[in-house]
Design a protein around this motif. Structure first.
Motif, mmCIF file in Angstrom:
data_model
loop_
_atom_site.group_PDB
_atom_site.id
_atom_site.type_symbol
_atom_site.label_atom_id
_atom_site.label_comp_id
_atom_site.label_asym_id
_atom_site.label_seq_id
_atom_site.Cartn_x
_atom_site.Cartn_y
_atom_site.Cartn_z
ATOM 1 N N TRP A 32 0.826 -1.211 0.000
ATOM 2 C CA TRP A 32 0.000 0.000 0.000
ATOM 3 C C TRP A 32 0.863 1.266 0.000
ATOM 4 O O TRP A 32 0.490 2.283 -0.579
ATOM 5 C CB TRP A 32 -0.960 -0.024 1.182
ATOM 6 N N SER A 35 1.726 2.129 -3.479
ATOM 7 C CA SER A 35 0.659 2.662 -4.333
ATOM 8 C C SER A 35 0.870 4.156 -4.594
ATOM 9 O O SER A 35 0.570 4.649 -5.693
ATOM 10 C CB SER A 35 -0.719 2.429 -3.693
ATOM 11 N N ARG A 55 -7.110 1.612 -12.371
ATOM 12 C CA ARG A 55 -6.947 1.030 -11.036
ATOM 13 C C ARG A 55 -8.219 0.320 -10.588
ATOM 14 O O ARG A 55 -8.168 -0.817 -10.104
ATOM 15 C CB ARG A 55 -6.579 2.128 -10.038
ATOM 16 N N GLY A 59 -8.473 -3.761 -10.282
ATOM 17 C CA GLY A 59 -8.733 -4.242 -8.927
ATOM 18 C C GLY A 59 -10.004 -5.064 -8.849
ATOM 19 O O GLY A 59 -10.045 -6.116 -8.187
ATOM 20 N N SER A 90 -14.039 4.616 -2.973
ATOM 21 C CA SER A 90 -13.041 4.255 -3.974
ATOM 22 C C SER A 90 -12.857 5.344 -5.023
ATOM 23 O O SER A 90 -11.778 5.954 -5.112
ATOM 24 C CB SER A 90 -13.431 2.929 -4.655
ATOM 25 N N PHE A 94 -9.725 7.897 -4.705
ATOM 26 C CA PHE A 94 -8.631 7.528 -5.598
ATOM 27 C C PHE A 94 -8.282 8.687 -6.534
ATOM 28 O O PHE A 94 -7.111 8.950 -6.810
ATOM 29 C CB PHE A 94 -9.006 6.295 -6.411
ATOM 30 N N LEU A 198 -15.676 -1.637 -6.154
ATOM 31 C CA LEU A 198 -14.684 -1.259 -7.158
ATOM 32 C C LEU A 198 -15.277 -1.341 -8.561
ATOM 33 O O LEU A 198 -15.035 -0.480 -9.408
ATOM 34 C CB LEU A 198 -13.456 -2.167 -7.059
ATOM 35 N N THR A 234 -4.330 -2.719 -5.328
ATOM 36 C CA THR A 234 -5.776 -2.663 -5.082
ATOM 37 C C THR A 234 -6.353 -4.068 -4.960
ATOM 38 O O THR A 234 -6.800 -4.464 -3.889
ATOM 39 C CB THR A 234 -6.476 -1.876 -6.204
#
Length: 299
Positions: A32, A35, A55, A59, A90, A94, A198, A234
């Protein structure tokens, strides 16, 4: 939930791998933390929204088997709620972190990410009637002082204030989502919920990503970073995290929060040659210390 180092495992056999939990927590913190490195590399070429679309989509594909296995637990009437939570937990966060990655060192966003733990407590107090207690109130105050210190800093002569605001806004949305998830999606398989949120987020983001898709050629390193961001940071990371929660409980699994900013700063320093500034150090100590104090108060 019985922890990994306190007795037999699910098959009833004695557990001889007590070292596995700290190793997995460290590995998850490293993933993480990376990321923010991958966002820093890829965001400048893709732009925030197209990068986030990749992403989210990658994911969701990694976690799709979990959703398929639990598909009977996800009736049609539940999907609008999943889409809303996906946007809060998300899509929007993000995008905010990717936007921040275009404007500030990776370590800055990694440090602001750890504020999610404090914002979860604050949202629970403000909107859901949870008690916060004096120790957690002190933790919140210390965390916000850390944010102010971080926002006052500069990188390569440029202010990082707006990037800090974006990162903290993302962390605040994480805090909202954590409270909503706990109250409205309790009992559902967490990895399947992650796949659903997601996936719906990817669909919601898709039109904006198409409209903003870059016309120039994307370097191979940015494609690699985007793929690693989606698949590793992810999809695989979410699966690892929920596996840890099931095995050792959420209270222990959330300690990975302490490791993410440390790895985020370290990766950026090692691989991108980003500087370690005094304000980042002071802010990191204040924010991580406040998170530790908040978790101690929760326990």
């Amino acid at each position: 939930m019985r922890s990994i180092d306190t007795g037999p495992d699910a098959l009833g056999t004695p557990n001889t791998r007590a070292w596995a939990t700290p190793l997995e927590l460290g590995l998850l913190g490293a993933i993480w933390g990376a990321s923010f490195l991958f966002m820093r590399v890829a965001a400048k070429d893709f732009g925030a929204v197209p990068l986030v679309e990749l992403r989210l989509g990658l994911g969701a594909l990694v976690l799709l088997p979990f959703l398929w296995r639990a598909r009977s637990s996800f009736p049609l009437k539940l999907w609008p709620k999943l889409a809303l939570i996906g946007a809060i937990n998300s899509a929007i966060p993000f995008v905010l972190f990717a936007w921040a990655a275009q404007r500030a060192p990776a370590g800055v966003a990694a440090i602001t990410n750890s504020m999610a733990v404090l914002f979860t407590a604050l949202v629970g107090f403000l909107f859901f009637g949870e008690k916060i207690g004096p120790q957690r109130a002190i933790a919140l105050a210390a965390g916000f002082v850390g944010v102010v210190v971080l926002a006052s800093g500069k990188a390569a002569g440029a202010s990082v204030g707006w990037a800090v605001i974006a990162g903290c806004s993302a962390a605040f949305l994480y805090g909202i989502a954590a409270n909503v998830l706990r109250r409205h999606l309790a009992g559902l398989p967490p990895a399947a919920v992650a796949a659903a949120t997601l996936g719906t987020s990817a669909l919601l983001t898709l039109p904006f990503a198409i409209a903003q898709w870059p016309e120039h050629a994307i370097p191979v390193m940015s494609w690699f970073s985007a793929a690693m961001l989606g698949v590793l940071c992810t999809g695989i990371a979410f699966a690892m995290y929920y596996r840890l929660i099931l095995r050792i409980g959420a209270a222990r699994a959330v300690t990975v929060t302490y490791l993410v900013p440390l790895f985020g700063v370290a990766w950026a320093w090692l691989l991108l040659d980003e500087p370690l500034t005094l304000t980042m150090g002071i802010a990191g100590v204040l924010i991580l210390g406040s998170v530790a104090l908040s978790q101690r108060a929760t326990r």
